[in-house]
Design a protein around this motif. Structure first.
Motif, PDB file in Angstrom:
ATOM      1  N   UNK A 149      21.061  -0.572  17.314  1.00 59.88           N
ATOM      2  CA  UNK A 149      20.756  -1.869  17.902  1.00 59.88           C
ATOM      3  C   UNK A 149      21.243  -3.032  17.049  1.00 59.88           C
ATOM      4  N   UNK A 150      21.213  -2.870  15.729  1.00 61.95           N
ATOM      5  CA  UNK A 150      21.533  -3.982  14.832  1.00 61.95           C
ATOM      6  C   UNK A 150      23.014  -4.064  14.479  1.00 61.95           C
ATOM      7  N   UNK A 151      23.856  -3.246  15.082  1.00 62.61           N
ATOM      8  CA  UNK A 151      25.293  -3.262  14.772  1.00 62.61           C
ATOM      9  C   UNK A 151      26.095  -3.919  15.882  1.00 62.61           C
ATOM     10  N   UNK A 152      27.242  -4.474  15.507  1.00 56.53           N
ATOM     11  CA  UNK A 152      28.126  -5.112  16.479  1.00 56.53           C
ATOM     12  C   UNK A 152      29.548  -4.597  16.305  1.00 56.53           C
ATOM     13  N   UNK A 153      30.375  -4.889  17.289  1.00 57.57           N
ATOM     14  CA  UNK A 153      31.751  -4.403  17.292  1.00 57.57           C
ATOM     15  C   UNK A 153      32.605  -5.113  16.254  1.00 57.57           C
ATOM     16  N   UNK A 154      33.600  -4.422  15.765  1.00 60.56           N
ATOM     17  CA  UNK A 154      34.572  -5.009  14.850  1.00 60.56           C
ATOM     18  C   UNK A 154      35.292  -6.163  15.545  1.00 60.56           C
ATOM     19  N   UNK A 155      35.695  -7.194  14.791  1.00 61.27           N
ATOM     20  CA  UNK A 155      36.443  -8.304  15.400  1.00 61.27           C
ATOM     21  C   UNK A 155      37.826  -7.849  15.863  1.00 61.27           C
ATOM     22  N   UNK A 156      38.394  -8.612  16.775  1.00 61.14           N
ATOM     23  CA  UNK A 156      39.708  -8.272  17.323  1.00 61.14           C
ATOM     24  C   UNK A 156      40.758  -8.134  16.230  1.00 61.14           C
ATOM     25  N   UNK A 157      40.744  -9.011  15.245  1.00 61.91           N
ATOM     26  CA  UNK A 157      41.752  -8.961  14.181  1.00 61.91           C
ATOM     27  C   UNK A 157      41.706  -7.631  13.442  1.00 61.91           C
ATOM     28  N   UNK A 158      40.505  -7.097  13.237  1.00 58.25           N
ATOM     29  CA  UNK A 158      40.372  -5.813  12.549  1.00 58.25           C
ATOM     30  C   UNK A 158      40.855  -4.669  13.429  1.00 58.25           C
ATOM     31  N   UNK A 159      40.566  -4.719  14.720  1.00 58.31           N
ATOM     32  CA  UNK A 159      41.041  -3.675  15.634  1.00 58.31           C
ATOM     33  C   UNK A 159      42.564  -3.669  15.711  1.00 58.31           C
ATOM     34  N   UNK A 160      43.170  -4.860  15.717  1.00 61.96           N
ATOM     35  CA  UNK A 160      44.633  -4.922  15.746  1.00 61.96           C
ATOM     36  C   UNK A 160      45.229  -4.385  14.450  1.00 61.96           C
ATOM     37  N   UNK A 161      44.587  -4.673  13.330  1.00 64.36           N
ATOM     38  CA  UNK A 161      45.057  -4.136  12.052  1.00 64.36           C
ATOM     39  C   UNK A 161      44.997  -2.613  12.064  1.00 64.36           C
ATOM     40  N   UNK A 162      43.931  -2.068  12.623  1.00 62.15           N
ATOM     41  CA  UNK A 162      43.794  -0.616  12.752  1.00 62.15           C
ATOM     42  C   UNK A 162      44.905  -0.059  13.652  1.00 62.15           C
ATOM     43  N   UNK A 163      45.199  -0.758  14.740  1.00 56.41           N
ATOM     44  CA  UNK A 163      46.258  -0.318  15.656  1.00 56.41           C
ATOM     45  C   UNK A 163      47.608  -0.215  14.936  1.00 56.41           C
ATOM     46  N   UNK A 164      47.946  -1.250  14.180  1.00 58.12           N
ATOM     47  CA  UNK A 164      49.217  -1.243  13.464  1.00 58.12           C
ATOM     48  C   UNK A 164      49.256  -0.134  12.410  1.00 58.12           C
ATOM     49  N   UNK A 165      48.115   0.182  11.814  1.00 57.35           N
ATOM     50  CA  UNK A 165      48.087   1.166  10.736  1.00 57.35           C
ATOM     51  C   UNK A 165      47.772   2.588  11.227  1.00 57.35           C
ATOM     52  N   UNK A 166      47.702   2.751  12.511  1.00 55.58           N
ATOM     53  CA  UNK A 166      47.519   4.083  13.099  1.00 55.58           C
ATOM     54  C   UNK A 166      48.666   4.361  14.062  1.00 55.58           C
ATOM     55  N   UNK A 167      48.626   3.749  15.229  1.00 58.45           N
ATOM     56  CA  UNK A 167      49.719   3.909  16.193  1.00 58.45           C
ATOM     57  C   UNK A 167      51.039   3.461  15.584  1.00 58.45           C
ATOM     58  N   UNK A 168      50.992   2.395  14.800  1.00 61.88           N
ATOM     59  CA  UNK A 168      52.202   1.868  14.174  1.00 61.88           C
ATOM     60  C   UNK A 168      52.680   2.651  12.982  1.00 61.88           C
ATOM     61  N   UNK A 169      51.980   3.736  12.648  1.00 64.20           N
ATOM     62  CA  UNK A 169      52.402   4.604  11.544  1.00 64.20           C
ATOM     63  C   UNK A 169      52.467   6.061  11.991  1.00 64.20           C
ATOM     64  N   UNK A 170      52.856   6.266  13.238  1.00 60.11           N
ATOM     65  CA  UNK A 170      53.118   7.624  13.728  1.00 60.11           C
ATOM     66  C   UNK A 170      51.837   8.416  13.982  1.00 60.11           C
ATOM     67  N   UNK A 171      50.768   7.757  14.405  1.00 63.96           N
ATOM     68  CA  UNK A 171      49.515   8.444  14.711  1.00 63.96           C
ATOM     69  C   UNK A 171      49.031   8.078  16.107  1.00 63.96           C
ATOM     70  N   UNK A 172      48.015   8.812  16.540  1.00 59.53           N
ATOM     71  CA  UNK A 172      47.246   8.441  17.721  1.00 59.53           C
ATOM     72  C   UNK A 172      45.919   7.875  17.223  1.00 59.53           C
ATOM     73  N   UNK A 173      45.479   6.767  17.803  1.00 63.51           N
ATOM     74  CA  UNK A 173      44.221   6.140  17.427  1.00 63.51           C
ATOM     75  C   UNK A 173      43.097   6.694  18.295  1.00 63.51           C
ATOM     76  N   UNK A 174      42.101   7.295  17.650  1.00 69.12           N
ATOM     77  CA  UNK A 174      40.907   7.796  18.333  1.00 69.12           C
ATOM     78  C   UNK A 174      39.775   6.801  18.040  1.00 69.12           C
ATOM     79  N   UNK A 175      39.508   5.926  18.999  1.00 70.50           N
ATOM     80  CA  UNK A 175      38.545   4.845  18.815  1.00 70.50           C
ATOM     81  C   UNK A 175      37.207   5.224  19.439  1.00 70.50           C
ATOM     82  N   UNK A 176      36.174   5.258  18.618  1.00 68.51           N
ATOM     83  CA  UNK A 176      34.838   5.604  19.088  1.00 68.51           C
ATOM     84  C   UNK A 176      34.120   4.387  19.652  1.00 68.51           C
TER      85      UNK A 176
END
Length: 483
Positions: free
Chosen positions: A285-312
């Motif tokens: 209940x006390x947690x919130x979603x990561x900001x968009x900037x962090x999700x985009x950084x994750x995208x570049x460092x996963x999909x953008x580095x030859x991986x598939x992103x598994x987002x929970x």
């Protein structure tokens, strides 16, 4: 005179025959991905749903002693989960059918610790059934997670008995619910857990027998491997190839090897980057979603580095994905579309150090089809391989460079550089299915050249794209060219 004309006709026929012979494709460089792995690569995004007893106990790892009466998601709607995934562009969804606490989200006949003993749906509910049916109705593929570590099952720690129990549950999941695209075998186990030898190879064989096109995930594959962290980051060098003989499930000493892979690997086992949209894997209940900037950084460092992103994206205790998380997913998809829906390399002229000819021309890298690729001739003179785009509108600035290999023929590139009008703007090692370079500042250039400085055999490039990311506000060190 007649014999002269006859000789001319023969020579002309031979000349035309030689000209009409198309160049053959180059040989693949083993190992190469199976068809199911290729489909997995092209997904780019997979959604995880951590849901179960922990959702109701504010826990991450349950004890196995929780009462089934606690599980009562009164508003559960799997269609809402799948709608959230589909609207965000995810084509595969994976559900934690059983986590470490041993509580089963389906009515397993091998344990009483399941939805059958809960008040939800009067004990007649089946979360797994509702999940896979909702996914199938939206044209989304389904996957399942079945924890090897079971803190409730009394046979855990008894080698034969528990492995028989686990395989029985695995058979239930892979025979009751239709096609399953991915099965997740998690290597996590508590430090004080009972000693237990898992018969992973038996489980893998059974999974393949029951679902021949399934992708099996574990630390050691055999089809998809863990990336070695839960931040969603792949290594800046990331090979889909690895040596499975060097892998042991649950072995913390191999995380660096998992993260980077192996250029000399004998097995195609690409990494999956798992990370949660919230700090925890389960809803709190006390947690919130990561900001968009962090999700985009994750995208570049996963999909953008030859991986598939598994987002929970964890459903809450009512059985729904929280509205705030759905909104963040919409923002994420909208941002990806904004960045990548326009390719500023389209319409460019392409030339290269050489080309094999026929259907392997340099222009293939800008045709929008990742099934085609540029194939150069073998570099026998040591001059290297390069491909250059001459843009029709050099004033259209870009700050993202996209490079993709024809991975169906193997992963080849070991080191590359990108130049804009002769100036180095990005450099890196591996490319694989996709490499994304974010530049320090937007660039205007007429000519963009990709130099392949080192490769395993002849490089095969399926795409070179240029994009503008208006969200990019990353502060970088002066000696860095890209991230």
């Amino acid at each position: 005179m007649r014999s002269l004309w006859f000789l001319i006709a023969i020579l002309l026929h031979q000349s035309l025959s030689a000209q009409s012979k198309l160049p053959t494709p180059p040989l693949p460089l083993l190992p190469i991905p199976a068809a199911a792995q290729l489909k997995w690569h092209r997904r780019e995004l997979v959604m995880f749903f951590h849901f179960g007893m922990n959702t109701f106990t504010n826990s991450e790892w349950g004890t196995g002693e929780e009462s089934p009466s606690l599980f009562n998601p009164t508003a559960l709607n799997a269609k809402q989960w799948i709608d959230a995934a589909a609207c965000a562009g995810f084509s595969l969804v994976i559900l934690t059918a059983k986590h470490h606490d041993g509580f089963c989200l389906w009515p397993s006949q091998y344990t009483a610790h399941s939805v059958q003993r809960s008040p939800w749906r009067g004990g007649k509910g089946d979360v797994v059934r509702e999940f896979v049916d909702a996914a199938r109705a939206r044209g989304i593929d389904a996957g399942l997670y079945l924890s090897p570590w079971d803190r409730h099952e009394k046979s855990y720690g008894l080698e034969i008995e528990y492995n028989e129990f686990y395989m029985a549950q695995l058979q239930e999941l892979l025979t009751r619910y239709g096609s399953i695209s991915e099965i997740w075998f998690d290597g996590a186990k508590g430090k004080n857990a009972k000693n237990m030898t898992y018969y992973f190879e038996d489980w893998f064989a059974m999974a393949k027998q029951l679902q021949s096109s399934i992708n099996i995930f574990s630390d050691a594959g055999p089809d998809v491997r863990w990336v070695g962290d839960e931040k969603g980051f792949a290594g800046t060098t990331c090979w889909s190839t690895i040596n499975r003989t060097m892998l042991k499930i649950g072995d913390a000493s191999i995380v660096k090897y998992l993260n980077v892979g192996d250029a000399r690997g004998t097995d195609w086992v690409p990494p999956e980057c798992d990370v949660s949209i919230r700090p925890g894997w389960f809803w709190h209940k006390n947690e919130t979603a990561k900001p968009l900037s962090q999700l985009l950084d994750i995208y570049y460092k996963s999909v953008g580095r030859n991986c598939v992103l598994l987002l929970n994206v964890p459903p809450n205790s009512t059985g729904l994905v929280s509205d705030a998380d759905i909104e963040r997913l919409r923002e994420f998809r909208s941002a990806i579309n904004t960045i990548f829906s326009t390719d500023l390399a389209q319409g460019s002229k392409a030339k290269a150090s050489s080309q094999r000819g026929g259907s392997f021309a340099a222009m293939n890298v800008v045709d929008g089809d990742d099934q085609t690729y540029w194939a150069p001739k073998e570099d026998k003179d040591g001059n290297g391989y390069w491909i250059e785009l001459e843009r029709w509108d050099p004033s259209a600035s870009f700050n993202v460079v996209r490079i993709q290999e024809a991975i169906a023929m193997g992963q080849r590139i070991k080191r590359h550089e990108v130049y804009a009008d002769g100036k180095l703007v990005a450099s890196g090692t591996t490319v694989g299915y996709k490499r994304l370079h974010r530049l320090k500042t937007p660039v205007e250039a007429r000519k963009v050249k990709v130099w392949i400085k080192e490769s395993r055999g002849v490089p095969l490039i399926s795409a070179v794209g240029l994009h503008f990311d208006p969200f990019h506000r990353v502060s970088m060190k002066n000696n860095e060219t890209s991230v």
